[in-house]
Design a protein around this motif. Structure first.
Motif, short mmCIF file in Angstrom:
data_model
loop_
_atom_site.label_atom_id
_atom_site.label_comp_id
_atom_site.label_asym_id
_atom_site.label_seq_id
_atom_site.Cartn_x
_atom_site.Cartn_y
_atom_site.Cartn_z
N PHE A 1 -3.74 -5.97 -9.56
CA PHE A 1 -4.98 -5.26 -9.26
C PHE A 1 -4.67 -4.02 -8.41
N THR A 2 -5.57 -3.02 -8.46
CA THR A 2 -5.45 -1.87 -7.56
C THR A 2 -6.82 -1.56 -6.97
N ILE A 3 -6.80 -1.01 -5.76
CA ILE A 3 -8.00 -0.45 -5.14
C ILE A 3 -7.58 0.89 -4.53
N SER A 4 -8.26 1.96 -4.94
CA SER A 4 -7.87 3.32 -4.55
C SER A 4 -9.06 4.03 -3.91
N GLY A 5 -8.78 4.79 -2.83
CA GLY A 5 -9.86 5.52 -2.17
C GLY A 5 -9.33 6.54 -1.17
N LYS B 1 -3.49 4.45 6.72
CA LYS B 1 -4.62 4.15 7.60
C LYS B 1 -5.65 3.30 6.86
N ALA B 2 -6.56 2.69 7.62
CA ALA B 2 -7.59 1.84 7.01
C ALA B 2 -8.42 2.65 6.02
N PHE B 3 -8.71 2.07 4.87
CA PHE B 3 -9.51 2.74 3.85
C PHE B 3 -10.24 1.69 3.02
N CYS B 4 -11.27 2.12 2.34
CA CYS B 4 -12.05 1.28 1.42
C CYS B 4 -12.60 0.03 2.09
N ASN B 5 -12.92 0.11 3.40
CA ASN B 5 -13.54 -1.05 4.05
C ASN B 5 -15.05 -1.08 3.82
N SER B 6 -15.64 0.10 3.69
CA SER B 6 -17.08 0.16 3.44
C SER B 6 -17.45 1.21 2.39
N ALA B 7 -16.51 2.10 2.05
CA ALA B 7 -16.80 3.16 1.09
C ALA B 7 -16.64 2.64 -0.34
N VAL B 8 -17.18 3.43 -1.27
CA VAL B 8 -17.01 3.11 -2.69
C VAL B 8 -15.61 3.53 -3.11
N CYS B 9 -14.90 2.63 -3.74
CA CYS B 9 -13.52 2.90 -4.18
C CYS B 9 -13.35 2.53 -5.65
N ARG B 10 -12.27 2.96 -6.19
CA ARG B 10 -11.99 2.68 -7.60
C ARG B 10 -11.05 1.49 -7.71
N LYS C 1 -15.65 12.33 -10.54
CA LYS C 1 -15.02 13.64 -10.52
C LYS C 1 -13.71 13.65 -9.72
N ASP C 2 -13.44 12.60 -9.00
CA ASP C 2 -12.25 12.55 -8.15
C ASP C 2 -11.03 12.09 -8.97
N THR C 3 -10.57 13.01 -9.79
CA THR C 3 -9.46 12.67 -10.70
C THR C 3 -8.17 12.33 -9.95
N ALA C 4 -7.99 12.91 -8.77
CA ALA C 4 -6.78 12.60 -8.00
C ALA C 4 -6.72 11.12 -7.65
N VAL C 5 -7.86 10.54 -7.30
CA VAL C 5 -7.89 9.12 -6.97
C VAL C 5 -7.59 8.28 -8.21
N PHE C 6 -8.17 8.66 -9.34
CA PHE C 6 -7.92 7.92 -10.59
C PHE C 6 -6.43 8.04 -10.99
N GLY C 7 -5.88 9.25 -10.85
CA GLY C 7 -4.49 9.45 -11.24
C GLY C 7 -3.52 8.63 -10.39
N SER D 1 0.83 -1.21 0.00
CA SER D 1 0.00 0.00 0.00
C SER D 1 0.86 1.26 0.00
N TYR D 2 0.33 2.31 -0.65
CA TYR D 2 0.97 3.63 -0.69
C TYR D 2 -0.09 4.70 -0.42
N THR D 3 0.35 5.89 0.02
CA THR D 3 -0.58 6.98 0.28
C THR D 3 0.03 8.32 -0.04
N LYS D 4 -0.83 9.27 -0.44
CA LYS D 4 -0.39 10.65 -0.69
C LYS D 4 -1.61 11.57 -0.65
N ASP D 5 -1.49 12.67 0.11
CA ASP D 5 -2.53 13.71 0.16
C ASP D 5 -3.92 13.16 0.47
N GLY D 6 -3.99 12.21 1.39
CA GLY D 6 -5.29 11.69 1.80
C GLY D 6 -5.87 10.63 0.89
N VAL D 7 -5.14 10.21 -0.13
CA VAL D 7 -5.59 9.15 -1.03
C VAL D 7 -4.64 7.96 -0.87
#
Length: 296
Positions: A249-253, A228-237, A263-269, A184-190
Motif C-alpha cells: 500500500f502507499t499513502i502520499s501527501g 516530517k509528519a504528514f497525512c494525519n488529517s489532510a486528504v492524501c492519495r 491536479k497535484d500530479t507530483a504527488v501521484f507521480g 517513508s520517503y520524501t522529495k520536494d515537500g511530498v
C-alpha cells in the motif's frame, strides 16, 4: 716417284675414314695440299652435322609431346568424374539423401526457475525479511530522481491501531497477515509511506487486496528522520496492490498538510514511483532465491 704401295691402286681419300689417304697433286718434286678439296670436304661435314642436329631436335620434340599427351590421357583415365555413366557404382552403392539422419541426445538446459514461485508461499520464501532488508540504504535513486529515506518499522500485529486504519487492520487479520512493514520517503515537500503486509500464501494476499477500499482502508503514514509528519488529517492519495504472498500500500501527501487534489500530479507521480519500486524489490527477492536454488 709415288709414295703409294706397289701393285695396288692409289687409295681414295674419304674424310669420314680416319685411315684413308689424302690425295696430293702430281706436279713438282714436293706436293702441296689441295686446298679446294679440303674446303669442300669441310663444308660437306658441316652440312651433315646441321642436318643431323635438326633431325635430332625434331625427334626429341615429337618424343616429349608424345610423353605429355600420354600423361594427360593417363590422368584423365584415372579421374572418375570424366568416366561415362556406365562406370558409376550401382544405385545401391550411392549414399541416399533420404537415409536415416543421426540422432543425438537432447542437451538443452532446463528452463530457469520462476522468481515469483519463490515469493508466492512461505514454504519457499525463506530468506531473512524485514523493512530494512526490503528497503535498504539511506536514500532511494530512481533514474535521476533521489528520494530521502525516513524511518522503517516492523510489527507482527498487522491490525495495530498506530499502523493501519481499523478497517484495513480487520481485513489483514481476517486473511492471516503475519507481518506488516513500513518505510517513508520524501522529495520536494511530498512524502510517501509504503506498507507491506506479509501472508503465508499468494491466495491470502490476493484475497485481502480484493477486499480493500482504498478510500478508507489505508495504511498510516510513518514520520521520523528526514520525513516530517504528514497525512494525519489532510486528504492524501492512497493505492493498494499485491504480488506473490505480499500486499502493499502507499499513502502520499504534502508535508505542509495541504490536501491533495487530482491536479497535484507530483504527488501521484511520487506515489506511483514508490509503488513500482516496492514491486521491484519483492520481485528481486524472488530472483535472488531462484538463483540460489538453481546453483545448488
Amino acid at each position: 716417284m709415288s709414295f703409294g704401295q706397289q701393285g695396288e691402286p692409289p687409295s681414295q681419300w674419304d674424310p669420314w675414314k680416319p685411315q684413308s689417304q689424302q690425295p696430293w697433286s702430281s706436279g713438282g718434286g714436293e706436293q702441296t695440299p689441295d686446298w679446294a678439296a679440303l674446303a669442300e670436304a669441310s663444308e660437306t661435314r658441316n652440312r651433315r652435322r646441321r642436318v643431323f642436329f635438326i633431325a635430332g631436335g625434331a625427334l626429341a620434340t615429337v618424343a616429349i609431346g608424345t610423353a605429355v599427351a600420354m600423361a594427360v590421357v593417363s590422368a584423365n583415365n584415372g579421374d572418375k568424374a570424366n568416366n561415362p555413366t556406365a562406370s558409376l557404382p550401382v544405385t545401391a552403392d550411392i549414399p541416399s539423401a533420404t537415409g536415416t539422419a543421426p540422432s543425438f541426445a537432447p542437451t538443452s538446459a532446463p528452463p530457469p526457475l520462476d522468481p515469483k514461485e519463490f515469493i508466492s508461499s512461505k514454504a519457499k520464501d525463506t530468506a531473512p525479511l524485514s523493512a530494512q532488508i526490503l528497503f535498504p540504504g539511506t536514500q532511494l535513486t530512481m533514474g535521476s530522481t533521489v528520494y530521502k529515506k525516513g524511518k522503517t518499522a516492523d510489527t507482527k500485529n498487522c491490525a495495530a491501531a498506530d499502523t493501519v486504519q481499523p478497517s484495513l487492520g480487520k481485513i489483514l487479520k481476517a486473511n492471516s497477515c503475519t507481518e506488516l512493514m513500513r518505510v517513508s520517503y520524501t522529495k520536494d515537500g511530498v512524502s510517501v509511506t509504503v506498507g507491506v503486509a506479509v501472508f503465508d500464501t499468494e491466495a491470502q494476499a490476493a484475497k485481502a487486496k480484493g477486499q480493500i477500499n482504498t478510500k478508507k482502508d489505508i495504511v498510516r503514514s510513518l514520520s521520523g528522520g528526514a520525513v516530517k509528519a504528514f497525512c494525519n488529517s489532510a486528504v492524501c492519495r492512497t493505492t493498494s496492490n499485491s504480488y506473490g504472498r505480499y500486499a502493499y500500500f502507499t499513502i502520499s501527501g504534502f508535508a505542509s498538510g495541504k490536501n491533495v487534489t487530482e491536479k497535484d500530479t507530483a504527488v501521484f507521480g511520487i506515489g506511483d514511483n514508490l509503488a513500482e519500486f516496492t514491486f521491484r524489490q519483492i520481485h528481486r527477492r524472488g530472483e535472488a532465491q531462484a538463483s540460489t536454488a538453481a546453483s545448488e
